[in-house]
Motif scaffolding. Structure first.
Motif, short mmCIF file in Angstrom:
data_model
loop_
_atom_site.label_atom_id
_atom_site.label_comp_id
_atom_site.label_asym_id
_atom_site.label_seq_id
_atom_site.Cartn_x
_atom_site.Cartn_y
_atom_site.Cartn_z
N PHE A 1 49.25 21.47 48.82
CA PHE A 1 47.53 21.80 48.70
C PHE A 1 47.26 21.37 49.82
N LEU A 2 47.39 19.64 49.87
CA LEU A 2 46.70 19.00 50.72
C LEU A 2 47.20 19.31 52.20
N VAL A 3 48.64 20.27 52.58
CA VAL A 3 48.26 20.84 54.53
C VAL A 3 47.07 21.52 54.03
N PRO A 4 46.26 22.52 53.69
CA PRO A 4 45.73 23.36 54.57
C PRO A 4 44.16 22.72 54.29
N LEU A 5 44.34 21.84 52.94
CA LEU A 5 42.79 20.83 52.75
C LEU A 5 42.42 19.78 54.37
N LEU A 6 43.91 18.95 54.99
CA LEU A 6 43.96 17.96 55.80
C LEU A 6 43.46 18.31 56.91
N THR A 7 43.97 19.80 56.92
CA THR A 7 44.08 20.29 58.50
C THR A 7 42.69 21.02 58.84
N CYS A 8 42.10 21.70 57.47
CA CYS A 8 40.87 22.57 57.19
C CYS A 8 41.42 23.93 57.94
N GLY A 9 42.09 24.06 57.18
CA GLY A 9 42.84 25.79 56.79
C GLY A 9 43.50 26.36 57.96
N TYR B 1 48.17 35.14 58.11
CA TYR B 1 46.91 33.95 58.04
C TYR B 1 46.98 34.05 59.31
N PHE B 2 48.10 33.87 60.38
CA PHE B 2 48.34 33.27 62.04
C PHE B 2 47.31 34.33 62.24
N ALA B 3 47.33 35.49 62.01
CA ALA B 3 46.28 36.76 62.91
C ALA B 3 45.05 35.65 62.94
N VAL B 4 44.64 34.61 61.31
CA VAL B 4 43.30 34.74 61.24
C VAL B 4 42.55 33.77 62.27
N LEU C 1 30.11 31.47 62.25
CA LEU C 1 31.39 32.39 61.37
C LEU C 1 32.77 32.47 61.18
N VAL C 2 32.73 31.43 62.59
CA VAL C 2 33.92 30.45 62.83
C VAL C 2 34.89 29.17 61.57
N SER C 3 33.66 28.78 61.67
CA SER C 3 33.45 27.67 60.75
C SER C 3 33.44 28.17 59.63
N VAL C 4 32.54 28.60 59.29
CA VAL C 4 32.69 29.77 57.84
C VAL C 4 34.30 30.35 57.55
N ALA C 5 35.03 31.00 58.18
CA ALA C 5 35.94 31.60 57.88
C ALA C 5 36.90 30.56 58.10
N TYR C 6 36.84 29.69 59.32
CA TYR C 6 38.10 28.19 58.62
C TYR C 6 37.79 27.05 56.97
N PHE C 7 36.88 27.65 57.07
CA PHE C 7 35.96 27.03 55.01
C PHE C 7 36.68 27.88 54.54
N ILE C 8 36.35 29.25 54.15
CA ILE C 8 36.90 30.30 53.62
C ILE C 8 38.87 29.68 53.59
N GLY D 1 43.65 29.11 50.58
CA GLY D 1 44.93 28.06 50.98
C GLY D 1 45.09 27.06 50.73
N MET D 2 44.55 26.59 50.19
CA MET D 2 44.73 25.46 48.80
C MET D 2 45.48 26.36 47.76
N VAL D 3 44.48 27.41 47.49
CA VAL D 3 44.56 27.71 45.41
C VAL D 3 46.78 28.77 46.18
N HIS D 4 46.16 29.34 46.98
CA HIS D 4 47.52 30.31 47.81
C HIS D 4 48.44 29.69 47.75
N VAL D 5 48.36 28.53 48.78
CA VAL D 5 49.84 27.63 49.13
C VAL D 5 49.91 26.67 47.34
N ALA D 6 49.37 25.87 46.52
CA ALA D 6 49.46 25.60 45.17
C ALA D 6 50.03 26.64 44.42
#
Length: 284
Positions: free
Chosen positions: A24-32, A58-61, A83-90, A95-100
C-alpha cells in the motif's frame, strides 16, 4: 540425523509466505502513479481477470491525467489542472485500499496452497505440570517413559505427545477406539489400492507376519493369512477357517466377500456381516 517419521513420508518445508504489507506504500509514495503496476502484480499472483481489468483502468486514468497535465501545463490554475490533482488524490486513496486488499488476498492464497503442517514434537515445549485426566492409573500423572531412544534419534522426550482420541474428556474410550481403528482400515485399503508395493512392505492385512509395525486397524488378507490367524482375528470357528482356506486354494484366491458366501457352506450372511469390514483380498 534421520527425519522425524511423525511428519509423514515425503514431507518438505513449505515455502515462506510472501511479504505484502508494504504494497500500500507504493500508491502513497507515488501519489497514485504506482497503483496500476501494483494492482497488475496482485492480479497476476491471484490469476484474477477482474483485477487485471481494473489494473488496465488505472493505467487508462493515469494516461488521461498525464495528457491533461501536458495540455494545461502552461496554465497551472485552470479547472483542468485542479481536476487532474483531485483525480490523482482519489486514485491514491482508492489505490492504497485496493492494493492493501490484494496483498492480504495474496498472503491468504499462499497459506491456502501451502498449509502449515502440524508436527507433534516440534512445538514450544510445555512447562509445568502436565495432567492426563483419563490415564488408566487414575493418578492424573504422565505415563511412565518408554524404552530409551536409539542413538541418532532426535531428543523429543521433553515434548509431551497429545493424548489419543479415546483419552479425551467426555469421549467413550471404547467407541472412540473402534472409530479410530475403522479409520485406519480405510486408510490401509486406500494405500493397498494406490501403492501396493508400499502396502506389501508395511504388511497390510498380515497379522501373521512377525515384526510388523504398521497398524492397519485389524485388516485380514483372506488370500494369504493361515487358518489359525483367520480364526483368531476374525473370531470364527476353526472349521470355518479351514473351509475358507480350502476354498481359496481351489479358486487360487478370492476377490470379494460375496464369494465366501457362495463357496463356504458354513458361512451365513449374518456371520459375514460381523467381520466383513476387516476383510481384504490381496491378489496372489
Amino acid at each position: 540425523m534421520q527425519p522425524d517419521p511423525r511428519t509423514g513420508a515425503g514431507w518438505q518445508r513449505p515455502p515462506d509466505p510472501p511479504v505484502t504489507w508494504w504494497w500500500f506504500l507504493v500508491p502513497l509514495l507515488t501519489c497514485g502513479l504506482g497503483t496500476a503496476p501494483m494492482v497488475l502484480t496482485g492480479a497476476i499472483k491471484l490469476r484474477s481477470q477482474l483485477h487485471g481489468m481494473l489494473a488496465g483502468g488505472y493505467f487508462a486514468v493515469i494516461l488521461i491525467n498525464c495528457g491533461l497535465s501536458a495540455a494545461t501545463d502552461t496554465e497551472p490554475e485552470t479547472t483542468a489542472n485542479v481536476l487532474v490533482s483531485v483525480a490523482y488524490f482519489i486514485m491514491m486513496i482508492i489505490g492504497m485500499v485496493h492494493v492493501a486488499f490484494l496483498g492480504a488476498r495474496v498472503r491468504a492464497e499462499h497459506f491456502h496452497r501451502h498449509p502449515q503442517p502440524r508436527v507433534y514434537g516440534t512445538a514450544t515445549p510445555r512447562t509445568g505440570h502436565v495432567r492426563y485426566p483419563n490415564h488408566p492409573a487414575g493418578t492424573g500423572q504422565a505415563p511412565r517413559p518408554g524404552p530409551p531412544r536409539r542413538s541418532g534419534s532426535p531428543a523429543l522426550s521433553h515434548y509431551p505427545p497429545p493424548p489419543p482420541p479415546w483419552h479425551q474428556p467426555g469421549v467413550d474410550p471404547a467407541l472412540a477406539r473402534a472409530r479410530w481403528r475403522a479409520g485406519r482400515r480405510e486408510e490401509a485399503r486406500k494405500l493397498q489400492a494406490t501403492q501396493p508395493s508400499m502396502a506389501a512392505e508395511l504388511m497390510i492385512g498380515r497379522p501373521d507376519m512377525p515384526g510388523r509395525q504398521y497398524d492397519d486397524g485389524g485388516l485380514v488378507d483372506v488370500n494369504h493369512v493361515p487358518a489359525e490367524h483367520l480364526a483368531r482375528h476374525l473370531h470364527i470357528d476353526r472349521p470355518l477357517a479351514d473351509e475358507i482356506i480350502a476354498v481359496r486354494d481351489v479358486h487360487n484366491g478370492l476377490s470379494t466377500p460375496e464369494e465366501l458366501i457362495v463357496y463356504c457352506a458354513a458361512l451365513t450372511p449374518e456371520k459375514l456381516a460381523t467381520f466383513r469390514d476387516r476383510l481384504i483380498f490381496i491378489p496372489r
